[in-house]
Design an enzyme around this catalytic site. Structure first.
Site, PDB file in Angstrom:
ATOM      1  N   GLU A   7      14.432  48.823  45.584  1.00 19.15           N
ATOM      2  CA  GLU A   7      14.530  48.226  44.249  1.00 19.15           C
ATOM      3  C   GLU A   7      14.551  49.236  43.114  1.00 19.15           C
ATOM      4  O   GLU A   7      15.326  49.101  42.170  1.00 19.15           O
ATOM      5  CB  GLU A   7      13.343  47.265  43.996  1.00 19.15           C
ATOM      6  CG  GLU A   7      13.307  46.059  44.897  1.00 19.15           C
ATOM      7  CD  GLU A   7      12.406  46.286  46.090  1.00 19.15           C
ATOM      8  OE1 GLU A   7      11.899  45.317  46.617  1.00 19.15           O
ATOM      9  OE2 GLU A   7      12.214  47.460  46.497  1.00 19.15           O
ATOM     10  N   ASP A  82       8.247  40.865  50.910  1.00 21.94           N
ATOM     11  CA  ASP A  82       7.819  39.518  50.545  1.00 21.94           C
ATOM     12  C   ASP A  82       9.051  38.659  50.291  1.00 21.94           C
ATOM     13  O   ASP A  82      10.193  39.086  50.491  1.00 21.94           O
ATOM     14  CB  ASP A  82       6.908  39.551  49.311  1.00 21.94           C
ATOM     15  CG  ASP A  82       7.588  40.143  48.085  1.00 21.94           C
ATOM     16  OD1 ASP A  82       8.768  40.535  48.183  1.00 21.94           O
ATOM     17  OD2 ASP A  82       6.939  40.233  47.031  1.00 21.94           O
ATOM     18  N   GLU A  84      10.408  37.632  47.569  1.00 18.28           N
ATOM     19  CA  GLU A  84      11.303  38.144  46.533  1.00 18.28           C
ATOM     20  C   GLU A  84      12.117  39.326  47.053  1.00 18.28           C
ATOM     21  O   GLU A  84      13.297  39.465  46.755  1.00 18.28           O
ATOM     22  CB  GLU A  84      10.473  38.551  45.313  1.00 18.28           C
ATOM     23  CG  GLU A  84      11.282  38.709  44.040  1.00 18.28           C
ATOM     24  CD  GLU A  84      11.826  37.394  43.525  1.00 18.28           C
ATOM     25  OE1 GLU A  84      12.748  37.439  42.690  1.00 18.28           O
ATOM     26  OE2 GLU A  84      11.358  36.334  43.957  1.00 18.28           O
TER      27      GLU A  84
END
Length: 947
Positions: A7, A82, A84
């Site tokens: 990310e 997770d 997300e």
């Protein structure tokens, strides 16, 4: 080389260090796709088909990944472990579909960014977990449907309201309900009696009266001072003897290691960190490889970590602090797929003093490190002693309690913070023997009153949401932040207090949408999303059932009038707005004119107040959260030197002071708004005259003799010397600045064109791509500068507290939105569609004068400037110079570019769709694209956007 995608740049840098040159590690900068902010992005008529688009600021990141895949088609998605993170990986796979025809796509997860964890994860790739993705899709669709359908209803039916979100509304209701409990609370008086006693050896100890007149004392038995004095006399008139001394061993076991909610609670109690600041610091520690993943509802620890903790305890404190067998903590997570390991250090031997990180991160790491070690340490052993003292006739009995620590165990490392103290049980007692006399030194009564339930802090609110099953670890911080950003809640001395807007929104939703703000419904919905994650429920079926009932509720409000809504809210809040009067009179009778009746009214600003129906003859008002004595009626502060009354009044734009009253000869008497930061309740005659006498004359300039004046204008305090102006940093400087300082400020070069830059507030170091990163102070507040990229600091981030990691994130987000901020309305307009950009470019010369001025005003407003207001006169200075239609469009685009803030308000017709679009943007962990996070402050960070 295989392409690994994570990310954030910080995470990519750390992982690249572990994997070496055999891999290409790139960052996606959060989500690369989202639902377009327009109607139809979730098509309810096509079984909730969702239309996605790659965000403009994500296109270059997607292109970079595509370019890397051209040389090696192997794609490894290594986003967070997770729901997300799974969704981000799924979006990447879908966005890169055209480049993945021959590619091998795999998914890897690791709970800690350490070399061993990362390399082991690379050996065990898997497919994307579709049930987890489905749970994300269901949550995203729910939030979108609420944002685009409920919020417009709120705007139309409740003037001044902002947005309504699925989970934030429930969190807001928790705070409002608690506030109403506090307001309804009536304190009850009670008394206790305490005696200071002494042993025959003269050692003193404290005891409390527990029985009186031969009966056990209950809490309210001594109801007033008279009863307490009688009890004191009964104790003083009798000899006392120790009737028993009982000592019992006890133990205290350590708390389990941290999960997300308990970390936020303890960081708030011990460090004073809000939920967002706590998670930001934890994110940095995780990305640097110092702690395990910080969004978790699990409290279990990996076996190798348990053994490492035991070894660290043994080496640091000794064998006696290591229990015979490891401590096992039961995981209470509802969904095993998201029940990650607890939050713990990745290296138990790495103590906080050896960590080279920012101070705030070190403090949080210290908390995590100590809690983790303590969770595997021996219990503390305590001896609790209870001493009973009584008179020979058994008419009075007293009790003294205390404890002695025999072995500190885990308490040597860590003790959890408490919301309440431990009382007298923690006191130490001297050596006391049964049968000995207890000599009275002093017997005193103490008055007490029952206390209302405490207001929530961010920590206790998170705890309450966790108890109710509302929200998930990834959403707590964004939920708490969002309701404050909406101005529905304010934080005062760390306590959350609902604003009038928040009360009205809660009352409206509770009255017309009771099911969707009920605790049980929201918790049940979270359970259904967990069922989708585990693969036991189909997500479209959940959406169908929700939409069927939700549209019926929406239809019931279609014919409502604003007057009906206010009347319904007024009735619903009546017990709290109009409490019963002590004299039995009508609680709605106006206490000033006695002719009108009190009712709920709304202001243009969106707030609400209680006003008299006999307006304008009677101007009685009071806040909806205030009692009758807190009325905001006009107050005469005194007389000026000419004998004219000076009053404190309340206008449509807030409190102001006025000299004299309006007459036919002088319809607008002198007025001055209360400056931002000044408390109207503390206003006195001296301060009022200071404001009314502005501009203040400092004196003639020593060079030309022209008068220098200080005043407060639309953009704040300033100096004036002929045609020249200079800004002042504080309002109070207007009344205190002297000639020398004024001349110095006026002599400083104007901040226009190519003036010399101001000295940086901080030099953070070199950017990874080269060039210094600095914190500077600009016209619209402090900002981070790297090259030509200027990124405004969030309002809650102090310039001196900015870290390099935070600066890099802000710079990356700003660069993704287009780098160098626009300088004019025409330039800002070019950032829109191609057509509008060309048109704006062609017309720029002709419209420069009309667009620039409103752009600057809008930018100043976005940056937090406080324009001078004309009290009850009606308009702010900014309102008096509204731009023309074309200028407004340019101003709206220029303002956020210049100030780094949210755009100025859109015209009324466009506001509904635009704000609804903003409402539906945020992802569950606040990982929405940077452009959307900056574009609209109204965009929600988590469970459905707004409250």
């Amino acid at each position: 080389m295989p392409v690994v995608v994570v990310e954030s740049p910080a995470k990519a840098k750390t992982i690249n260090k572990y994997l070496g040159d055999d891999y290409t590690v790139l960052a996606s900068f959060g989500h690369v796709r989202d639902l377009p902010p327009k109607d139809g992005s979730v098509d309810t008529d096509a079984d909730f088909a969702m239309k996605w688009e790659v965000a403009a600021d994500s296109r270059k990141h997607v292109k970079a990944i595509k370019d890397a895949l051209a040389s090696d088609p192997n794609l490894i998605l290594a986003t967070d472990p997770d729901r997300e993170g799974e969704a981000i990986s799924w979006h990447l796979r879908e966005a890169l579909a055209s480049s993945l025809k021959k590619a091998q796509v795999s998914r890897v997860t690791f709970n800690a960014i350490t070399k061993s964890a990362v390399t082991e994860a690379m050996k065990a790739p898997r497919e994307i977990d579709q049930p987890l993705v489905d749970a994300y899709l269901a949550r995203r669709a729910l939030d979108y449907l609420v944002g685009f359908n409920l919020s417009p209803v709120l705007w139309r039916k409740l003037p001044g309201a902002k947005s309504a979100g699925r989970v934030q509304s429930v969190a807001l209701r928790i705070i409002v309900d608690r506030e109403m409990e506090i307001e309804a609370f009536r304190a009850r008086e009670y008394w206790t009696v305490h005696a200071m006693l002494a042993t025959p050896a003269g050692q003193e100890y404290r005891a409390q009266l527990v029985s009186y007149a031969g009966k056990k004392l209950e809490r309210y038995d001594l109801a007033d001072e008279q009863a307490a004095r009688l009890a004191v006399a009964a104790v003083e008139s009798r000899d006392l003897t120790v009737t028993s001394v009982a000592s019992k061993p006890a133990s205290r076991n350590p708390w389990p290691p941290f999960m997300t909610s308990t970390l936020q609670q303890e960081a708030s109690r011990k460090l004073g960190l809000g939920a967002r600041a706590c998670m930001s610091a934890a994110q940095r520690l995780y990305e640097a490889g110092h702690i395990t993943y910080m969004r978790t509802d699990g409290i279990d620890m990996a076996p190798e970590a348990v053994m490492a903790a035991r070894d660290a305890i043994r080496a640091r404190f000794g064998t006696e602090y290591v229990p015979a067998s490891p401590r096992i903590y039961k995981n209470k997570a509802k969904n095993a797929q998201e029940a990650h390991e607890c939050i713990r250090p990745t290296d138990m031997m790495l103590s906080p003093d050896k960590l080279n990180v920012e101070p705030e991160q070190r403090k949080l790491y210290d908390l995590i490190w100590k809690r983790t070690l303590a969770s595997q340490m021996e219990a503390a052993r305590i001896e609790r002693t209870t001493v009973e003292i009584a008179s020979a006739d058994a008419q009075v009995g007293l009790r003294a309690t205390g404890s002695v620590m025999l072995f500190d165990g885990f308490l040597r490392v860590y003790d959890q913070g408490l919301d309440d103290d431990e009382g007298e049980d923690s006191a130490r007692l001297p050596q006391i023997a049964q049968g000995e006399a207890a000599h009275k030194r002093e017997v005193v009564p103490e008055q007490h009153f029952t206390q209302p339930p405490p207001r929530y802090t961010e920590a206790t609110l998170v705890k309450r949401m966790e108890e109710l099953g509302i929200g998930r670890p990834s959403t707590y911080a964004s939920i708490v932040t969002t309701i404050q950003d909406r101005d529905y809640v304010r934080k005062d001395r760390n306590r959350l207090i609902p604003e009038d807007k928040g009360r009205l929104v809660t009352a409206f939703l509770t009255r017309y949408f009771p099911r969707y703000v009920s605790y049980d419904f929201t918790a049940d919905m979270e359970g259904e999303l967990d069922d989708i994650s585990s693969g036991s429920r189909e997500y479209r079926e959940v959406l169908r059932r929700f939409w069927r009932d939700f549209t019926a509720a929406l239809a019931d409000t279609s014919e409502l009038r604003i007057s009906e809504v206010l009347a319904a809210i007024d009735e619903a809040l009546a017990p709290h707005l109009y409490p019963a009067r002590a004299d039995g009179g009508d609680p709605r009778e106006c206490p000033v004119c006695h002719a009108g009746r009190l009712n709920l009214k709304t202001a243009r600003s969106g707030g609400a107040f209680i006003g008299c129906s006999n307006y304008p003859e009677c101007r009685y008002t009071r806040p909806i959260s205030g009692a009758e004595g807190e009325a905001m009626v006009d107050t005469v502060l005194g007389l000026d030197p000419q004998g004219i009354e000076v009053s404190l009044k309340n206008g449509r734009f807030g409190p102001y002071v006025q000299r004299g009253e309006a007459t036919a000869e002088q319809p607008k008497p002198p007025r001055a708004s209360i400056p931002k930061g000044w408390d109207a309740a503390g206003m006195d005659l001296e301060k009022a005259l200071m404001l009314l006498d502005l501009p203040r004359q400092i004196g003639p300039h020593p060079e030309d003799g022209v008068m220098i004046e200080a005043a407060i204008g639309r953009y704040g305090p300033f100096l004036k010397h002929g045609p020249k102006y200079a800004n002042l940093s504080e309002v109070d400087e207007v009344f205190t600045i002297g000639m020398n300082r004024a001349v110095e400020l006026l002599a400083a070069p104007p901040r226009r064109g190519r003036a010399a830059p101001a000295a940086p507030l901080a030099n953070l170091g070199e950017h990874p791509e080269g060039g210094p990163v600095q914190v500077l102070n600009g016209r619209f507040g402090p900002y981070v500068k790297w090259g030509k990229v200027n990124a405004t600091l969030p309002r809650d981030l102090a310039p001196e507290a900015v870290t390099m990691d935070q600066a890099l994130d802000l710079i990356a987000a700003k660069a993704a939105r287009g780098g160098k901020p626009a300088k004019s309305g025409a330039r800002a307009g070019a950032t829109g569609t191609a057509a509008t950009g060309k048109a704006a470019a062609k017309k720029a010369p002709a419209k420069k004068a009309s667009a620039a001025k409103p752009a600057r005003a809008a930018a100043a407003k976005a940056a937090g400037a406080s324009p001078a207001r004309d009290g009850a006169a009606g308009k702010t200075a900014a309102d008096a110079a509204l731009p023309a239609a074309k200028g407004r469009a340019a101003a709206r685009k220029a303002a956020p570019a210049a100030a780094g803030e949210a755009p100025a308000a859109k015209p009324r017709k466009a506001a509904g769709r635009a704000a609804a679009a903003d409402e539906a943007q945020g992802g569950a962990s606040g990982k929405a694209p940077a452009r959307r996070r900056a574009k609209a402050k109204d965009a929600g960070g988590g469970e459905g956007g707004a409250a």
